[in-house]
Design a protein around this motif. Structure first.
Motif, PDB file in Angstrom:
ATOM      1  N   LYS A  87       0.828  -1.037   0.012  1.00 51.81           N
ATOM      2  CA  LYS A  87      -0.304  -0.059  -0.271  1.00 51.81           C
ATOM      3  C   LYS A  87       0.649   1.363  -0.227  1.00 51.81           C
ATOM      4  O   LYS A  87       2.368   0.704   0.143  1.00 51.81           O
ATOM      5  N   LEU A  88      -0.195   2.349  -0.507  1.00 53.79           N
ATOM      6  CA  LEU A  88       1.144   3.384  -0.894  1.00 53.79           C
ATOM      7  C   LEU A  88       1.994   4.251   1.060  1.00 53.79           C
ATOM      8  O   LEU A  88       2.570   4.428   0.840  1.00 53.79           O
ATOM      9  N   SER A  89       1.316   3.723   2.032  1.00 56.93           N
ATOM     10  CA  SER A  89       1.687   3.960   2.902  1.00 56.93           C
ATOM     11  C   SER A  89       2.905   3.410   3.524  1.00 56.93           C
ATOM     12  O   SER A  89       3.428   3.969   4.114  1.00 56.93           O
ATOM     13  N   SER A  90       2.906   2.619   2.519  1.00 55.21           N
ATOM     14  CA  SER A  90       4.852   1.439   2.911  1.00 55.21           C
ATOM     15  C   SER A  90       5.944   2.923   2.852  1.00 55.21           C
ATOM     16  O   SER A  90       7.176   2.799   3.016  1.00 55.21           O
ATOM     17  N   LEU A  91       5.608   3.677   1.503  1.00 54.88           N
ATOM     18  CA  LEU A  91       6.076   4.815   1.215  1.00 54.88           C
ATOM     19  C   LEU A  91       7.182   5.370   1.835  1.00 54.88           C
ATOM     20  O   LEU A  91       7.914   6.129   1.476  1.00 54.88           O
ATOM     21  N   SER A  92       6.202   5.408   3.279  1.00 52.70           N
ATOM     22  CA  SER A  92       7.013   6.848   4.248  1.00 52.70           C
ATOM     23  C   SER A  92       7.877   5.723   5.012  1.00 52.70           C
ATOM     24  O   SER A  92       8.944   7.026   5.210  1.00 52.70           O
ATOM     25  N   ARG A  93       8.283   4.816   4.781  1.00 54.84           N
ATOM     26  CA  ARG A  93       9.043   3.719   5.248  1.00 54.84           C
ATOM     27  C   ARG A  93      10.226   3.883   5.011  1.00 54.84           C
ATOM     28  O   ARG A  93      11.219   3.525   4.883  1.00 54.84           O
ATOM     29  N   LEU A  94       9.989   3.916   3.802  1.00 56.27           N
ATOM     30  CA  LEU A  94      11.401   3.648   2.518  1.00 56.27           C
ATOM     31  C   LEU A  94      12.777   4.781   2.743  1.00 56.27           C
ATOM     32  O   LEU A  94      14.330   4.384   3.296  1.00 56.27           O
ATOM     33  N   GLY A  95      12.537   6.080   3.570  1.00 60.37           N
ATOM     34  CA  GLY A  95      13.675   6.661   4.589  1.00 60.37           C
ATOM     35  C   GLY A  95      13.849   6.379   5.726  1.00 60.37           C
ATOM     36  O   GLY A  95      14.950   7.121   5.705  1.00 60.37           O
TER      37      GLY A  95
ATOM     38  N   ALA B 255      -2.392  12.438  -0.481  1.00 59.76           N
ATOM     39  CA  ALA B 255      -1.376  12.859   0.770  1.00 59.76           C
ATOM     40  C   ALA B 255      -0.108  12.399   1.033  1.00 59.76           C
ATOM     41  O   ALA B 255       1.243  12.165   0.676  1.00 59.76           O
ATOM     42  N   LYS B 256      -0.500  10.679   0.803  1.00 60.34           N
ATOM     43  CA  LYS B 256       0.685   9.808   0.865  1.00 60.34           C
ATOM     44  C   LYS B 256       1.460  10.181  -0.636  1.00 60.34           C
ATOM     45  O   LYS B 256       3.301  10.210  -0.727  1.00 60.34           O
ATOM     46  N   LEU B 257       0.949   9.841  -1.786  1.00 56.04           N
ATOM     47  CA  LEU B 257       1.929  10.012  -2.998  1.00 56.04           C
ATOM     48  C   LEU B 257       2.495  12.213  -2.985  1.00 56.04           C
ATOM     49  O   LEU B 257       3.457  11.583  -3.567  1.00 56.04           O
ATOM     50  N   ALA B 258       2.130  12.759  -2.224  1.00 53.97           N
ATOM     51  CA  ALA B 258       2.445  14.313  -2.766  1.00 53.97           C
ATOM     52  C   ALA B 258       3.501  13.649  -1.546  1.00 53.97           C
ATOM     53  O   ALA B 258       4.661  14.623  -2.427  1.00 53.97           O
ATOM     54  N   SER B 259       3.952  13.535  -0.752  1.00 52.33           N
ATOM     55  CA  SER B 259       4.585  13.288   0.515  1.00 52.33           C
ATOM     56  C   SER B 259       5.821  12.341  -0.110  1.00 52.33           C
ATOM     57  O   SER B 259       6.975  12.328   0.160  1.00 52.33           O
TER      58      SER B 259
ATOM     59  N   VAL C 158      14.793   3.246   6.838  1.00 48.16           N
ATOM     60  CA  VAL C 158      15.873   2.405   5.801  1.00 48.16           C
ATOM     61  C   VAL C 158      17.562   2.909   5.808  1.00 48.16           C
ATOM     62  O   VAL C 158      17.372   3.457   5.146  1.00 48.16           O
ATOM     63  N   LYS C 159      18.178   2.636   7.311  1.00 41.79           N
ATOM     64  CA  LYS C 159      19.963   3.476   6.513  1.00 41.79           C
ATOM     65  C   LYS C 159      20.179   2.214   6.433  1.00 41.79           C
ATOM     66  O   LYS C 159      20.481   1.030   6.579  1.00 41.79           O
ATOM     67  N   ASP C 160      21.633   2.629   5.437  1.00 35.98           N
ATOM     68  CA  ASP C 160      22.885   1.675   5.229  1.00 35.98           C
ATOM     69  C   ASP C 160      24.236   1.794   6.335  1.00 35.98           C
ATOM     70  O   ASP C 160      23.187   1.934   7.039  1.00 35.98           O
ATOM     71  N   ASP C 161      24.777   0.802   6.212  1.00 37.58           N
ATOM     72  CA  ASP C 161      25.433   0.305   6.687  1.00 37.58           C
ATOM     73  C   ASP C 161      25.982   1.721   7.880  1.00 37.58           C
ATOM     74  O   ASP C 161      26.604   1.987   8.670  1.00 37.58           O
ATOM     75  N   LYS C 162      26.547   2.686   6.762  1.00 43.92           N
ATOM     76  CA  LYS C 162      27.228   3.653   7.562  1.00 43.92           C
ATOM     77  C   LYS C 162      26.468   4.873   7.882  1.00 43.92           C
ATOM     78  O   LYS C 162      26.540   6.268   8.565  1.00 43.92           O
ATOM     79  N   ASN C 163      25.271   4.750   8.143  1.00 47.89           N
ATOM     80  CA  ASN C 163      24.353   5.405   8.197  1.00 47.89           C
ATOM     81  C   ASN C 163      24.111   7.361   7.111  1.00 47.89           C
ATOM     82  O   ASN C 163      23.814   8.019   8.932  1.00 47.89           O
ATOM     83  N   GLU C 164      24.725   6.756   6.089  1.00 50.82           N
ATOM     84  CA  GLU C 164      24.775   8.103   5.646  1.00 50.82           C
ATOM     85  C   GLU C 164      23.800   8.214   4.720  1.00 50.82           C
ATOM     86  O   GLU C 164      23.211   9.239   3.859  1.00 50.82           O
ATOM     87  N   SER C 165      22.775   6.995   4.030  1.00 49.31           N
ATOM     88  CA  SER C 165      21.833   6.347   2.818  1.00 49.31           C
ATOM     89  C   SER C 165      21.273   6.300   3.023  1.00 49.31           C
ATOM     90  O   SER C 165      20.957   5.207   4.064  1.00 49.31           O
ATOM     91  N   THR C 166      19.370   6.445   2.416  1.00 52.67           N
ATOM     92  CA  THR C 166      18.841   5.638   2.917  1.00 52.67           C
ATOM     93  C   THR C 166      17.775   4.955   1.681  1.00 52.67           C
ATOM     94  O   THR C 166      18.958   5.439   0.206  1.00 52.67           O
ATOM     95  N   PHE C 167      16.995   4.187   2.216  1.00 50.44           N
ATOM     96  CA  PHE C 167      16.557   3.111   0.328  1.00 50.44           C
ATOM     97  C   PHE C 167      16.016   4.075  -0.577  1.00 50.44           C
ATOM     98  O   PHE C 167      15.891   3.625  -1.614  1.00 50.44           O
ATOM     99  N   ALA C 168      15.953   5.326   0.202  1.00 49.34           N
ATOM    100  CA  ALA C 168      14.982   5.948  -1.117  1.00 49.34           C
ATOM    101  C   ALA C 168      15.343   6.482  -1.710  1.00 49.34           C
ATOM    102  O   ALA C 168      15.727   7.127  -2.862  1.00 49.34           O
ATOM    103  N   ASP C 169      16.982   7.210  -0.995  1.00 42.93           N
ATOM    104  CA  ASP C 169      18.245   7.497  -1.929  1.00 42.93           C
ATOM    105  C   ASP C 169      18.817   6.485  -2.873  1.00 42.93           C
ATOM    106  O   ASP C 169      19.116   7.058  -4.009  1.00 42.93           O
TER     107      ASP C 169
END
Length: 702
Positions: free
Chosen positions: A296-304, A437-441, A306-317
C-alpha cells in the motif's frame, strides 16, 4: 342625628354637632420631669432665635462649615451683636466698606450643569429588541448610518443593489436573530405592526405609533417582523443571486482538479515501474516469510527509515540513484503526477458536501418560487421586489446546478477507481482523506533524495580529482618543490625543471673560494654606481660630473679617488681582471642553495663551509667576511707604503696609472634581484701616503 346636614341659620346646640370646648391647660411641667419619651433635659432660659441678615449675596456662595456653640450666653459670643438691630448695623458697616462685595466675588460657588440632559430626551424612545441584537445592527449597518430610517427600510424591501452586493449586510439579514422571532419580542412588537397577509393591510392602522421605537427597532419591525412569514426564504433567494456564480467556479474547479490528478496517476507508467522496482528490491532484501506481491501507499513513507551501514544514505536515496543512473526514462514521473502536491490540500469529502449543498440550495429556491413561500406575491409587502429579482437569475442557476451534478459524479467515480487501482480501500474515510497526501509526500522525498545524491556525487568527484592531483604531485618531489617556489599549483613547466637541474649541478661544483670572488665583483659594481666613500681631505666631485656619460667615468674616478702607488694600482688591476673572469653561474648557484635550504632543508652541506641556516644569515656572514678581507687589504697597503716612503722621499709623486676599465656585464635578472636583496656597501679607500702633484705629502726631518 349624626350624618344629617346642617341647614344654614340653625344654631349650634352644645353637645350635638358643635366642636368640644378646648381643654383646660394643665400646670407647667416640673423641672426634670420625663417628656416625649426622651431623656431628661435641663431647663434653661429662653434662647433668642437667630434671624437671617437682611443683606444677602446676589449668588450662592461657598459654605463655611463650623461647629456651633450650644450655650453662647456664658461664652465670649454673648456680647457679640446681642440684638437684631446691632447685627443689621454691623452688616451695613461691612457693606459700606466693600467687605461683602469682595467676599461675594472671591467665594462664589460654581454652577452645577446637568450633563446628559439632551441625550436623556433622545433616549426616551422605546427599545424592544435585545442589546446584543442592537449592537449587531450598529456594526452590520454602519455603512448606512447616515441614511434615514425610512430610506434604509425602503432599500431592504426594494432589494436595492447596494444591499444585495454588500456581503456583511446580507450575512446579517440571514442570521437566526433576524429569521427567528422570540415570543416575548413578538408580543411587544404586535401593537406597532401590520399584518400583510390579511386583506386591506394598507388601510389598517397600527395600535401604537412605530415612531416611538428606536431606529434599530423600527428597521427590525418593518423588515424581519412584518415579513416573518417569508423572510427566511426571501433572504436565501436574494443571497443565491449574488453567490451562485463564484461558488460554481470555485467548487467545479476543485472537482475538475481531482479528476485530472486521478487520470495522471492512472496514466503514469513511470510511477508504476518505480513502484515495481521498489517491490523487487524489497523482496530481495526480505526473508521468505516477508515476500509480498504488492504494498500500500503508506509503505512509501518508510523507505527513508531504512539506513545503510554508515548511516549516511537511505533506501529511498538508493532507489533514486538507481533510477537516475540505470533507468533515466523513469525520472519524469515527478512531472507527471506533480498535481498531487496541490491536490493533497483538498478534502474530497468536504468538497462533495459543498457541491451537494450548492445543488440543493438552487433546488430549494426554485421550489419556493414554484409552490412555496415565494409563490404568492399577494402575501408580500406591496413594495417588495424579491420575485422579479430572483427570477432573473434562476435560469442560469439551474443550468449550473445540472453541470455541477455532472462534475460531482465524474469526480466520485474517478477517485474511487484510482484508489482501488493502487490497492486502497475506497470505503475507508481515513484512506480517502490521505490518498493524495501519501503520494505527495513520496514526490517531495524523491526530490530531496535527488538533491542529496547529486551533492554527494559532486563532492566525491571533487575529492577524487584532488587526490589524483596530489598523487601525481608526490611522484616527483623535486619538480613539486620547483613548482611551489615559482607559485604554480599543479603542473610544472619543462623550462623550470631543466633550470633546477643545472642549478643543482653548479651548486655541487661551487668551491668555497668563489665567495671571495663574488664579494669583489659586488664591490666593483658598487664602485661603478658611484657609491664610494670619499676619504677625509679629498675633494668632493660635482653632481654634474657624477651624472656624466660612461665615457667620462675614468676622469671622475681620477679626481675622486686618491692617487695610489704603482703597487696598489697593479693590485687593483689584478683584482679587476679577476672580477671580469668570474662566471655569472656562481651567483645563481648561491641563490639556488639558499632557496633549496629554505624549501627542503636536505641539501648536503659543503665540508669546507659552515652550515647555512637561512638566506638572511648567509648574507650577514658574507658581509663580515668581506669586511675582514678589506681590513687585511688596507693593512697590507699601509705597510707597503711605509716601506717605500724612505726611498722615494725626494722624488715627486707621479700620478697613479689609470685603472683598467671593468668590462660591463650584460644585465642579468638574477643580478638585479641580488642587488635588491643585498643592501649597498660603501668602500672606503684611504689616501695614498705618496700624495699628489697638487698636495704632496710633507715629512718632517726629525
Amino acid at each position: 342625628m349624626p350624618g344629617t346636614p346642617r341647614t344654614p341659620g340653625t344654631p349650634i346646640t352644645p353637645g350635638l354637632m358643635g366642636p368640644p370646648p378646648p381643654p383646660t391647660p394643665g400646670p407647667p411641667p416640673m423641672p426634670g420631669a420625663m417628656k416625649g419619651g426622651y431623656l431628661q433635659q435641663a431647663h434653661y432660659a429662653t434662647v433668642p432665635t437667630l434671624s437671617m441678615p437682611f443683606i444677602r449675596p446676589k449668588k450662592k456662595l461657598k459654605a463655611l462649615h463650623w461647629e456651633k456653640v450650644d450655650a453662647p450666653q456664658v461664652t465670649v459670643w454673648a456680647a457679640h451683636t446681642p440684638t437684631h438691630a446691632s447685627k443689621e448695623e454691623k452688616y451695613m458697616e461691612l457693606s459700606r466698606k466693600g467687605v461683602l462685595d469682595e467676599v461675594e466675588k472671591l467665594f462664589m460657588a460654581k454652577e452645577i450643569k446637568q450633563i446628559g440632559g439632551t441625550s436623556a430626551k433622545k433616549e426616551e424612545k422605546k427599545q424592544l429588541i435585545s442589546n446584543d441584537l442592537r449592537k449587531t445592527f450598529h456594526i452590520s449597518l454602519a455603512k448606512f448610518s447616515q441614511i434615514s430610517t425610512e430610506e434604509v427600510i425602503r432599500m431592504i424591501i426594494h432589494c436595492d443593489r447596494d444591499v444585495i452586493a454588500n456581503e456583511t449586510v446580507m450575512n446579517f439579514l440571514q442570521k437566526d436573530d433576524m429569521c427567528v422571532i422570540p415570543d416575548n419580542t413578538a408580543k411587544l412588537m404586535a401593537p406597532y405592526s401590520k399584518d400583510w397577509t390579511g386583506t386591506d393591510a394598507l388601510k389598517t392602522s397600527t395600535e401604537q405609533d412605530p415612531n416611538e421605537l428606536t431606529r434599530e427597532d423600527q428597521i427590525y419591525l418593518h423588515t424581519a417582523f412584518e415579513l416573518r412569514h417569508y423572510w427566511k426564504s426571501r433572504i436565501r433567494a436574494l443571497l443565491l443571486t449574488r453567490t451562485f456564480e463564484p461558488e460554481y467556479d470555485e467548487v467545479s474547479g476543485h472537482l475538475r482538479e481531482i479528476v485530472k490528478v486521478s487520470e495522471s496517476l492512472r496514466d503514469s507508467v513511470a510511477l508504476m515501474n518505480i513502484l515495481g522496482l521498489i517491490l523487487d528490491i524489497g523482496n530481495y532484501m526480505n526473508d521468505s516469510n516477508k515476500q509480498a506481491t504488492g504494498f500500500k501507499l503508506s509503505s512509501l513513507s518508510r523507505l527513508g527509515m531504512v539506513k545503510d551501514d554508515k548511516n549516511e544514505s537511505t533506501f529511498a536515496d538508493l532507489v533514486e540513484r538507481i533510477v537516475r543512473n540505470q533507468y533515466p526514462e523513469w525520472e519524469h514521473f515527478t512531472d507527471d503526477i506533480g498535481g498531487v502536491v496541490s491536490a493533497q490540500k483538498l478534502n474530497v469529502e468536504q468538497l462533495k458536501l459543498d457541491a451537494k449543498r450548492y445543488i440543493d440550495n438552487i433546488k430549494n429556491v426554485q421550489a419556493a418560487l414554484d409552490s412555496g413561500n415565494l409563490s404568492d406575491p399577494k402575501k408580500f409587502h406591496p413594495q417588495d421586489r424579491v420575485s422579479q429579482v430572483v427570477q432573473r437569475s434562476m435560469k442560469d442557476a439551474r443550468r449550473k446546478a445540472e453541470q455541477m451534478q455532472l462534475y460531482l459524479d465524474e469526480m466520485t467515480r474517478s477517485y474511487d477507481d484510482i484508489m482501488t487501482f493502487y490497492g486502497e480501500d475506497s470505503t475507508d474515510d481515513n484512506a480517502r482523506r490521505d490518498f493524495f497526501a501519501k503520494l505527495a509526500s513520496f514526490v517531495t522525498e524523491w526530490k530531496k533524495s535527488k538533491e542529496k545524491n547529486v551533492t554527494m556525487e559532486e563532492t566525491r568527484r571533487r575529492n577524487e580529482a584532488s587526490l589524483a592531483r596530489k598523487r601525481a604531485a608526490n611522484t616527483n618531489p623535486i619538480n613539486n618543490a620547483a613548482a611551489a617556489s615559482s607559485g604554480i599549483d599543479g603542473t610544472m613547466s619543462p623550462s623550470s625543471t631543466g633550470a633546477m637541474d643545472s642549478l643543482l649541478e653548479k651548486l655541487r661544483a661551487a668551491a668555497p673560494q668563489a665567495r671571495d670572488q663574488r664579494d669583489r665583483r659586488r664591490r666593483a659594481r658598487l664602485k661603478d654606481r658611484h657609491q664610494v666613500r670619499v676619504a677625509s681631505g679629498q675633494t668632493m666631485p660635482e653632481m654634474a660630473d657624477l651624472t656624466k656619460p660612461d665615457a667620462q667615468d675614468d676622469d671622475v674616478d681620477k679626481d675622486v679617488l686618491s692617487p695610489q702607488s704603482t703597487t696598489s694600482g697593479e693590485a687593483s688591476s689584478e683584482r679587476v681582471g679577476d672580477l671580469a673572469a668570474i662566471s655569472e653561474g656562481e651567483d645563481i648557484a648561491d641563490r639556488a642553495a639558499s632557496m633549496l635550504l629554505g624549501l627542503r632543508g636536505s641539501v648536503e652541506p659543503d665540508p669546507n663551509s659552515r652550515p647555512m641556516s637561512n638566506d638572511g644569515s648567509l648574507r650577514v656572514r658574507r658581509r663580515r667576511e668581506s669586511a675582514d678581507e678589506e681590513r687585511k687589504a688596507r693593512r697590507n697597503r699601509r705597510r707597503t707604503a711605509t716601506s717605500n716612503v724612505s726611498e722615494d722621499r725626494e722624488t715627486t709623486a707621479s700620478p697613479a696609472p689609470e685603472p683598467e676599465p671593468i668590462p660591463e656585464e650584460p644585465p642579468d635578472a638574477n643580478d638585479t634581484k641580488d642587488s635588491l636583496l643585498v643592501p649597498p656597501r660603501t668602500v672606503v679607500v684611504p689616501p695614498s701616503p705618496e700624495g699628489t702633484a697638487s698636495r704632496p705629502v710633507q715629512i718632517d726631518d726629525d
